[in-house]
Design an enzyme around this catalytic site. Structure first.
Site, PDB file in Angstrom:
ATOM      1  CB  VAL A  24      -0.897  -0.407   1.184  1.00  0.00           C
ATOM      2  CG1 VAL A  24      -1.246   1.451   1.180  1.00  0.00           C
ATOM      3  CG2 VAL A  24      -2.124  -1.070   1.290  1.00  0.00           C
ATOM      4  CG  ASP A  42       9.839   0.621   5.472  1.00  0.00           C
ATOM      5  OD1 ASP A  42       8.709   0.349   4.633  1.00  0.00           O
ATOM      6  OD2 ASP A  42      11.015  -0.226   6.466  1.00  0.00           O
ATOM      7  CD  GLU A  62      -0.727  -8.412  -2.189  1.00  0.00           C
ATOM      8  OE1 GLU A  62       0.190  -9.032  -2.903  1.00  0.00           O
ATOM      9  OE2 GLU A  62      -0.550  -8.038  -1.796  1.00  0.00           O
ATOM     10  N   GLY A 103     -12.910 -21.615  -6.138  1.00  0.00           N
ATOM     11  CA  GLY A 103     -11.934 -22.436  -6.176  1.00  0.00           C
ATOM     12  C   GLY A 103     -11.561 -22.593  -5.361  1.00  0.00           C
ATOM     13  CB  CYS A 137      -6.663  -8.015   2.088  1.00  0.00           C
ATOM     14  SG  CYS A 137      -5.350  -6.700   2.234  1.00  0.00           S
ATOM     15  CE  LYS A 151      -4.268 -10.314  -6.606  1.00  0.00           C
ATOM     16  NZ  LYS A 151      -5.293  -9.199  -6.879  1.00  0.00           N
ATOM     17  NE  ARG A 205       2.312 -10.763   2.556  1.00  0.00           N
ATOM     18  CZ  ARG A 205       1.683  -8.709   2.521  1.00  0.00           C
ATOM     19  NH1 ARG A 205       2.069  -8.293   4.007  1.00  0.00           N
ATOM     20  NH2 ARG A 205       1.771  -8.242   1.203  1.00  0.00           N
TER      21      ARG A 205
HETATM   22  C1  UDX Z   1      -8.296  -7.483  -1.611  1.00  0.00           C
HETATM   23  C2  UDX Z   1      -9.199  -6.832  -2.147  1.00  0.00           C
HETATM   24  O1  UDX Z   1      -9.835  -7.461  -3.325  1.00  0.00           O
HETATM   25  C3  UDX Z   1      -8.658  -5.088  -2.127  1.00  0.00           C
HETATM   26  O2  UDX Z   1      -9.805  -4.160  -2.485  1.00  0.00           O
HETATM   27  C4  UDX Z   1      -7.991  -4.357  -0.897  1.00  0.00           C
HETATM   28  O3  UDX Z   1      -7.467  -3.271  -0.538  1.00  0.00           O
HETATM   29  C5  UDX Z   1      -6.744  -6.269  -0.582  1.00  0.00           C
HETATM   30  O4  UDX Z   1      -7.365  -7.102  -1.037  1.00  0.00           O
HETATM   31  P1  UDX Z   1      -6.638  -9.019  -2.812  1.00  0.00           P
HETATM   32  O5  UDX Z   1      -5.844  -9.149  -1.877  1.00  0.00           O
HETATM   33  O6  UDX Z   1      -5.215  -8.114  -3.578  1.00  0.00           O
HETATM   34  O7  UDX Z   1      -7.833  -7.494  -2.694  1.00  0.00           O
HETATM   35  O8  UDX Z   1      -6.609 -10.373  -4.233  1.00  0.00           O
HETATM   36  P2  UDX Z   1      -8.544 -10.361  -4.702  1.00  0.00           P
HETATM   37  O9  UDX Z   1      -7.862  -9.869  -6.195  1.00  0.00           O
HETATM   38  O10 UDX Z   1      -9.207  -9.610  -4.218  1.00  0.00           O
HETATM   39  O11 UDX Z   1      -7.901 -11.750  -4.545  1.00  0.00           O
HETATM   40  C6  UDX Z   1      -8.169 -12.477  -2.711  1.00  0.00           C
HETATM   41  C7  UDX Z   1      -8.466 -13.466  -2.552  1.00  0.00           C
HETATM   42  O12 UDX Z   1      -9.393 -14.093  -3.606  1.00  0.00           O
HETATM   43  C8  UDX Z   1      -7.355 -14.145  -3.674  1.00  0.00           C
HETATM   44  O13 UDX Z   1      -6.866 -15.582  -2.641  1.00  0.00           O
HETATM   45  C9  UDX Z   1      -8.264 -15.299  -4.879  1.00  0.00           C
HETATM   46  O14 UDX Z   1      -8.112 -16.234  -5.605  1.00  0.00           O
HETATM   47  C10 UDX Z   1      -9.459 -15.170  -4.820  1.00  0.00           C
HETATM   48  N1  UDX Z   1     -10.584 -15.251  -4.937  1.00  0.00           N
HETATM   49  C11 UDX Z   1     -10.969 -14.140  -5.770  1.00  0.00           C
HETATM   50  C12 UDX Z   1     -11.626 -15.811  -5.428  1.00  0.00           C
HETATM   51  O15 UDX Z   1     -10.981 -16.910  -5.515  1.00  0.00           O
HETATM   52  N2  UDX Z   1     -12.368 -15.803  -6.136  1.00  0.00           N
HETATM   53  C13 UDX Z   1     -12.581 -14.409  -6.331  1.00  0.00           C
HETATM   54  O16 UDX Z   1     -14.015 -14.323  -7.176  1.00  0.00           O
HETATM   55  C14 UDX Z   1     -12.374 -13.083  -6.976  1.00  0.00           C
END
Ligand code: UDX
Length: 470
Positions: free
Chosen positions: A15, A34, A158, A276, A283, A343, A350
């Site tokens: 972030v 930092d 991310e 999945g 997060c 993802k 993490r």
């Molecule tokens: C998330 C939020 O989307 C973002 O708004 C916040 O600021 C930080 O957390 P991020 O952790 O980068 O972002 O990943 P995201 O794309 O949201 O996916 C999170 C997890 O959910 C991943 O493991 C992804 O594979 C999984 N996922 C996402 C699913 O299993 N199915 C989906 O339809 C979408």
């Protein structure tokens, strides 16, 4: 023409670093702070530390001229009008967010305040953090007229963090004073006025001069809850579709068709309905636990969140059973594994369900050859190579002589494999896909036994499909 503001961003994680680069891109002057000297030195030397689209080009453009890096928070505070706190809020044993880094920054800022400052929480924090920051600063003898604390949660994902930052669905500013709200509005005005999108070199994305992002002004507490509630709701959507996928498997339906049918309802929407192996990342797991813990502390029964977590944990175990069902027994089996990151599009491992599942498979006595386009380096740090685990250089090397290929991460390149080559490389043509990257029928026609999530298993078709149905 928007005004250039002097900003300090504390924390150079996902972030903080993205915010620093993007604020510079928006025309502000940024000091990124930092306390890790090695990180600061690496950033000064041109390293970008994280795998993120557009970040290298932005840092290259502004390093030393728009963005500077330092370990000196006191000086950064003195020089800046707005101080964004973007440090980690890790999960403590009980699930709630550990706010000790936020507190440490607040105290250090308090010691260095010379004139009015707006202190902005960008880290994901529970409701009431704002008040705690205020109290911590006041305890250092700083008068309330000398500072405001604002909540400005960040919603970036991310992998697409830069585009998400510069093309947000919304900007949320929780401010209880007009003076602080005005500064935040000025900081974001290149986006909210649409000015930024007129630039020929603007990072492309969904917003435009005609459709700039809205800025929503709320109370600080509402802003804090918006962030937790948004992430928890998205996690809930994922757990919901994963539970539906289990139902589809048992009923003989196809979860992809079901998700499409649900998502076409504009009230539901198609996004975050991909089934999945469960959500991971830095997060969702942490934020759902923290939100649950906040509710508990406030005496509110929010059992739904516990269920979201339970389904997510269960989903990994179900997938392990699926792998076992394809191979009969696991001990001594050789598996090619595609994906380590939580993802596709990131090197972050993490809370990655892929890492959890690899550990479960190793505990069952499997031999694993794993590949990921970006996350191998990080995976080696937590799971070094050993007699039962090796890292491969590409998907085909991972598949070589394997009893089956398992897909854990939704990288685009895993959805576009040369299936003929893969079929020849594997010992047995079995693919167990945790991300539904392929069509079962097409895989059967290519000669694979193909298991996926929420859909029937397909088996190799020896004759053309038409001949089978007659
Ligand atoms: C998330 C939020 O989307 C973002 O708004 C916040 O600021 C930080 O957390 P991020 O952790 O980068 O972002 O990943 P995201 O794309 O949201 O996916 C999170 C997890 O959910 C991943 O493991 C992804 O594979 C999984 N996922 C996402 C699913 O299993 N199915 C989906 O339809 C979408």
């Amino acid at each position: 023409m928007s005004k250039s503001i002097q900003i300090a961003v504390v924390g150079s994680g996902y972030v903080g670093l993205v915010a620093a680069a993007c604020f510079a891109e928006m025309g502000h002057r940024v000091i990124c702070v930092d306390n890790d000297e090695r990180k600061v030195a690496a950033l000064e030397n041109g390293d970008t530390l994280i795998h993120e689209d557009h970040l290298p080009e932005l840092l290259a453009r502004y390093r030393g001229d728009g963005v500077s890096f330092t370990t000196d928070l006191a000086e950064a505070t003195r020089e800046s009008e707005a101080i964004f706190i973007a440090v980690g809020t890790p999960q403590s044993e009980s699930g709630d967010a550990d706010l000790s880094y936020v507190e440490a920054v607040a105290c250090e800022v308090a010691r260095s305040i010379t004139g009015y400052k707006v202190i902005v929480e960008k880290s994901t924090v529970p409701v009431y953090t704002n008040e705690w920051i205020c109290r911590a600063i006041e305890r250092h003898g700083i008068d309330r007229s000398q500072f405001d604390v604002v909540s400005n949660p960040e919603f970036l994902r991310e992998g697409t963090a830069v585009a998400d930052f510069l093309h947000p669905d919304r900007i949320v500013v929780g401010a209880d004073s007009e003076r602080a709200a005005d500064i935040l509005e000025a900081i974001y005005s290149p986006l909210t006025t649409g000015e930024y999108y007129q630039r020929p070199d603007a990072i492309p994305g969904v917003c435009s001069t005609a459709a700039p992002p809205p800025l929503l002004l709320t109370s600080t507490k509402s802003a804090e809850i918006i962030k937790h509630a948004s992430n928890a709701f998205l996690a809930l959507k994922i757990s919901f579709i994963n539970a539906v996928s289990n139902l589809c498997e048992t009923a003989g339906a196809d979860v992809e068709q079901v998700a499409r049918g649900m998502g076409l309802d504009s009230r539901i929407g198609p996004r975050f309905l991909r089934p999945g192996i469960g959500y991971g990342g830095s997060c969702f797991p942490k934020d759902v636990a923290a939100f649950r813990s906040v509710a508990e502390q406030l005496g509110v029964d929010f059992g739904l969140l516990t269920e979201v977590e339970r389904i997510n944990a269960q989903q990994k175990k179900r997938f392990l059973s699926k792998i076992r069902s394809a191979l009969w027994t696991l001990r001594g089996k050789r598996l090619g594994v595609l994906g380590l990151a939580f993802k596709g599009g990131t090197d972050d491992i993490r809370e990655s369900p892929a890492i959890d599942l690899i550990r479960m498979l190793l505990a069952e006595g499997c031999h694993i050859s794993a590949f990921d386009p970006a996350a191998v380096r990080r995976a080696i740090e937590v799971m070094p190579e050993g007699p039962a685990l090796e890292y491969a250089d590409d998907a085909y090397s991972a598949a070589r002589n394997a009893d089956a290929l398992v897909i854990f991460t939704d990288w685009n390149e895993f959805a576009n494999l040369d299936l003929e080559r893969l079929g020849k490389t594997l010992r047995y043509p079995i693919i167990i896909d945790g991300r539904n990257l392929y069509e079962p029928q097409a895989m059967a026609e290519q000669g694979f036994t193909y298991l996926s999530v929420g859909r029937a298993t397909s088996y190799p078709v020896r004759q053309p499909a038409a001949a089978v149905s007659t």
